[in-house]
Design an enzyme around this catalytic site. Structure first.
Site, PDB file in Angstrom:
ATOM      1  N   ASP A  74      51.283  18.570   7.575  1.00 34.94           N
ATOM      2  CA  ASP A  74      52.066  19.576   6.857  1.00 34.94           C
ATOM      3  C   ASP A  74      51.237  20.342   5.844  1.00 34.94           C
ATOM      4  O   ASP A  74      51.751  21.025   4.972  1.00 34.94           O
ATOM      5  CB  ASP A  74      53.368  19.010   6.289  1.00 34.94           C
ATOM      6  CG  ASP A  74      53.164  17.848   5.368  1.00 34.94           C
ATOM      7  OD1 ASP A  74      52.039  17.658   4.892  1.00 34.94           O
ATOM      8  OD2 ASP A  74      54.146  17.142   5.113  1.00 34.94           O
TER       9      ASP A  74
HETATM   10  C1  GLC Z   1      52.316  12.968   4.493  1.00 32.21           C
HETATM   11  C2  GLC Z   1      53.723  13.259   4.915  1.00 32.21           C
HETATM   12  C3  GLC Z   1      53.878  13.349   6.394  1.00 32.21           C
HETATM   13  C4  GLC Z   1      52.813  14.200   6.982  1.00 32.21           C
HETATM   14  C5  GLC Z   1      51.436  13.727   6.578  1.00 32.21           C
HETATM   15  C6  GLC Z   1      50.330  14.602   7.103  1.00 32.21           C
HETATM   16  O1  GLC Z   1      52.038  11.611   4.636  1.00 32.21           O
HETATM   17  O2  GLC Z   1      54.628  12.314   4.421  1.00 32.21           O
HETATM   18  O3  GLC Z   1      55.148  13.845   6.716  1.00 32.21           O
HETATM   19  O4  GLC Z   1      52.974  14.153   8.355  1.00 32.21           O
HETATM   20  O5  GLC Z   1      51.355  13.701   5.185  1.00 32.21           O
HETATM   21  O6  GLC Z   1      50.288  15.831   6.473  1.00 32.21           O
HETATM   22  C1  GLC Z   2      50.879  17.712   0.599  1.00 34.88           C
HETATM   23  C2  GLC Z   2      50.131  16.484   1.007  1.00 34.88           C
HETATM   24  C3  GLC Z   2      50.724  15.905   2.256  1.00 34.88           C
HETATM   25  C4  GLC Z   2      52.186  15.681   2.028  1.00 34.88           C
HETATM   26  C5  GLC Z   2      52.885  16.940   1.522  1.00 34.88           C
HETATM   27  C6  GLC Z   2      54.315  16.599   1.189  1.00 34.88           C
HETATM   28  O1  GLC Z   2      50.363  18.163  -0.581  1.00 34.88           O
HETATM   29  O2  GLC Z   2      48.762  16.736   1.205  1.00 34.88           O
HETATM   30  O3  GLC Z   2      50.072  14.699   2.607  1.00 34.88           O
HETATM   31  O4  GLC Z   2      52.779  15.259   3.201  1.00 34.88           O
HETATM   32  O5  GLC Z   2      52.247  17.454   0.433  1.00 34.88           O
HETATM   33  O6  GLC Z   2      55.039  17.577   0.613  1.00 34.88           O
END
Ligand code: GLC
Ligand code: GLC
Length: 812
Positions: free
Chosen positions: A483
């Protein structure tokens, strides 16, 4: 330097030095009432929702860090000390913290007095029990003063940290006998209160923080403790606390137990009061009655341990390697339960006020949890599906208290729907319970829109094919699993959230190869399900869509040596040899090889070789390479992280198992297992000083090769890493995999292994599986027998319940 060690017999991690490289925490509570507790007794408790029902205050990012918790102070006339060393930090003669399965024991000793505190939340109880055992280990009589301390949060953890103009006037408490009740806002819109009690007469108390601590003191030296005298302060506004004062005298060798209870009560609206202004304490008293002796507490702990025995007995391995055994049998499973309970809400890196239950996160967590308690998993997946929209999209998060979708975050993450197929099929494969598919499940929490769970799956599947881009690949929406790859965000305003901003999405060509792989992988499960249900037309339709997707991936998603990651808004390639930075990514190569796309053409082998060559490091596989070194507005957050951290070329442990699984599909057991051990906590216990976070659980991220300190971990506990590594090791490396029609056995292990033994409880019966590897191969099952009857194939069909079976597997 090491700060502790595993004790496998008791299923504990034993910390012997309180000054760990970071607070090493544990979780108490299993359902409804939870606590976080560090090795120095820091942390907090909450009821169901760490944001809306916070019981006690905890200041994240405080100096010193991890300040605030349940503290016990001993004033022996000479020294003031705490059994957990903090907050006074008086040097102890001995210290030990044992983090076990949902309980923690902290023991300190000083000048002939030993104080051991057992912390846990009994099953089906809305309270944390703290059993304090005070012992005189000297030859003389010991007299000392004992203080408890707990600071109340005014329920909503967010406004508790912001709205001081109100908060400093609202705090209210009641004191009755040895119980301090916290009843802020109970008079009006709340029907809940908290209490903190001890099962003995007290010689005094305090409930006003400034009176107890002193405005110019700190938790390290509260003035009441130094003075050795409580003031019986009654809080009116400001910051209410609960502190009991007890005078203790112990003969040589004598021990005394005190039971403290920190609890939460909800009353019916018409049953809130005992008399005007006096809260109805009946329910609190019932709980106090249940735990008013050390014997009752010990019995409750024994029940908790028995509960964990059942949970952990579902899958046990005897591999001959202690590290693997403790991972598979204890700690990885434990972490899976914790992530199931908390999603990404409350840890020492997640403040409990930011995020609720994630749609994609919770479905993936289920994968690691479902065998432990299938009924709870069933309810969870229904709760998750209820936040789906009619078009198949879904709320990205929901609040555990209300179970309603979070409007601030909204939807638009185009991988989300596919994870529901994972959630539901994982549940069915484990339990054999197909009735969940007939369950009527709301859309957008609206009962009048309810349709069968099966329809939810169809709608999820269709969401992908209804949202294809110019290359016939899935449009990414706000983002897929990663994300931080925000291809429609285009933000140059630091006040915008990368996840929820779409400044430029009209006419976007941004497509995701990861969703494409995910679609093929779980699409096949969907097809199999349709066939089992006799829906052959739907199966054929879905097959056709999956085949088309495979074709599009081969035609438009292959870069020559590996799979592309995505196409951006303009239709340019991401994760291609043509790019200067971010030439290759883990996610698409994981999912496309898991789904064996282009396997016959050699694509999978090439892709995984490229991953090995370009992404593999000593500490795990980095997410992408080369790391981004400048901000790419068309890519979003990924390029904001310094190189080597988080989604920008960090070792994002969640996705490493996708490569392990891809490797097992190729039959390369040595490589798969090597990847597994690189990030597996028990295997890297020796580098705990560098690693920094708890050596008994996975962290979300380990700094990658481009980082300042490669190998240093962050964001421990709440990560999909737990579920995926558990799936990778148990289902793909050990190869014991629940299927719709039984249990498949098809290991992919290091060649040098002679075999292994697993005891697996499955759908009401027990399989004693003995895998032998006489020819030292990685993959390939020559023969399987059940109670000496040879079967054809590698599927153990559904067997008669309440029986044990000997399953012999010969590889070769
Ligand atoms: C965070 C989020 C997850 C996402 C991951 C990779 O752990 O909780 O939803 O897939 O980051 O960005
Ligand atoms: C981002 C993080 C990601 C997480 C997301 C959640 O800043 O790098 O790991 O899942 O925020 O909102």
């Amino acid at each position: 330097m090491k700060y502790g060690h595993f004790d496998d017999a008791t299923r504990e991690y034993v910390i012997t030095n309180p000054q760990t490289p970071f607070p090493w925490i544990n979780y108490l509570g299993n359902k409804d009432f939870f606590s976080l507790i560090s090795n120095t007794a820091g942390g907090y408790s909450f009821y169901k929702d760490a944001k809306f029902r916070r019981l006690n205050r905890y200041r994240y990012n405080n100096v010193p860090m991890d300040d605030g918790g349940r503290y016990f102070y001993i004033n022996d006339g000479e020294n003031i000390w705490n059994p957990g060393w903090k907050p006074s930090k008086t040097e102890l003669d001995s210290y030990e913290c044992r983090h076990g399965m949902n309980y923690t024991k902290i023991k300190g000793e000083k000048n002939g007095i030993s104080a051991e505190v057992l912390f846990f939340v009994p099953l089906n109880t809305w309270a944390e029990i703290q059993k304090v055992t005070l012992s005189n280990t000297s030859n003389e009589v010991k007299k000392f003063k004992f203080f408890s301390y707990n600071e109340w949060a005014l329920w909503n953890a967010a406004s508790d940290m912001e709205n001081f103009q109100r908060n400093f006037s609202t705090g209210e408490v009641e004191i009755e006998d040895s119980v301090i009740y916290h009843k802020t806002e109970y008079r009006e819109r709340r029907n809940h209160f908290a209490y903190y009690s001890v099962n003995t007469n007290i010689q005094g108390f305090d409930t006003d923080r400034e009176t107890f601590v002193g405005l110019y003191n700190s938790h390290a030296n509260p003035q009441v403790v130094s003075a050795g005298k409580p003031t019986n302060s009654h809080a009116h506004g400001w910051s209410p606390i609960a502190s009991h004062y007890i005078e203790v005298e112990l003969q040589p060798g004598e021990s005394k137990d005190l039971v403290f209870v920190l609890g939460y009560v909800e009353n019916d609206e018409d049953d809130k009061w005992e008399s005007k202004g006096i809260i109805n304490k009946t329910k609190a008293k019932e709980v106090l009655e249940r735990f008013n002796t050390a014997q009752k507490v010990d019995a409750a702990l024994a029940e908790l341990k028995a509960y964990w025995d059942t949970i952990l007995n579902v899958f046990t391995i005897d591999s001959g390697d202690d590290r693997l055994d403790r991972q598979v049998n204890i700690w990885n499973q434990y972490q899976c339960m914790i992530t199931f309970n908390f999603s990404r809400s409350a840890s020492y890196f997640e403040s409990g006020i930011g995020r609720g239950m994630g749609f994609r996160d919770s479905n993936q967590d289920l994968l690691g949890f479902v065998h432990q308690a299938p009924k709870r998993a069933r309810q969870r997946v229904i709760d998750i599906a209820s936040t789906q929209f009619l078009d198949g999209g879904c709320y990205h998060q929901y609040q555990p208290l209300t179970k309603r979708g979070n409007n601030e975050v909204g939807g638009g993450f185009n991988d989300d729907p596919m994870w529901l197929i994972l959630g539901v099929t994982s549940y069915i494969k484990e339990s054999g319970d197909f009735t969940i598919l007939d369950e009527m499940v709301p859309f957008d929490n609206d009962e009048s829109l309810a349709q069968s769970m099966f329809n939810h799956l169809t709608i999820s599947f269709n969401h992908v094919i209804n949202n294809l881009g110019p290359n016939k690949l899935p449009l990414i929406g706000r983002a897929d699993w990663n994300d931080c790859l925000n291809l429609n965000c285009f933000s140059n305003d630091p006040n915008e959230s990368f996840q929820t901003t779409e400044n430029n999405s009209e006419g976007s060509k941004a497509e995701s190869l990861m969703i494409a792989g995910l679609f093929v992988y779980y699409g096949r499960d969907y097809i199999e399900l349709c066939k089992l249900l006799g829906k052959s037309e739907e199966a054929a339709r879905a097959q056709n869509e999956v085949d088309t997707m495979v074709k599009s991936i081969k035609e438009n998603g292959w870069d020559g040596q590996w799979f592309l990651r995505a196409y951006d808004f303009y239709g340019n390639k991401i994760g291609s040899k043509e790019n200067e930075e971010g030439k290759i990514f883990i996610e698409s190569n994981g999912w496309c090889t898991m789904a064996k796309i282009g396997n016959d053409e050699g694509m999978c082998k090439k892709a995984l070789d490229a991953v090995k060559e370009r992404l593999d490091t000593k500490y795990g596989i980095v997410l992408n390479n080369p790391a981004y070194t400048k901000y790419h507005i068309e890519m979003g957050e990924i390029s904001t992280y310094p190189a080597g951290y988080k989604e920008n070329a960090g070792i994002f442990c969640h996705n490493n198992p996708w490569i392990m699984i891809g490797e097992t599909e190729l039959g390369r057991g040595d490589i798969a297992y090597d990847y597994y051990t690189k990030i597996s906590p028990a295997f890297i216990e020796d580098i705990q000083e560098l690693h920094k976070t708890e050596p008994y659980v996975y962290s979300q991220m380990i700094a990658g090769k481009d980082a300042f300190k490669p190998g240093e971990a962050k964001n421990s506990w709440l990560t999909g890493t737990a579920a995926w590594n558990y799936a990778a090791i148990t289902q793909h490396i050990l190869g014991i995999k629940p299927a719709f029609k039984g249990l498949e056995i098809n290991p992919c292990i290091p060649k040098k292994w002679d075999g292994f033994k697993v005891k697996r409880k499955f759908r009401g019966y027990t399989l004693n599986i003995d895998v032998k590897n006489p020819n030292h191969v990685s993959k390939g099952v020559k023969q399987i027998s059940i109670d000496d009857n040879v079967i054809i194939g590698d599927l153990i069909p559904v067997l008669e319940k309440n029986k044990e079976y000997a399953v012999k597997v010969v590889m070769g």
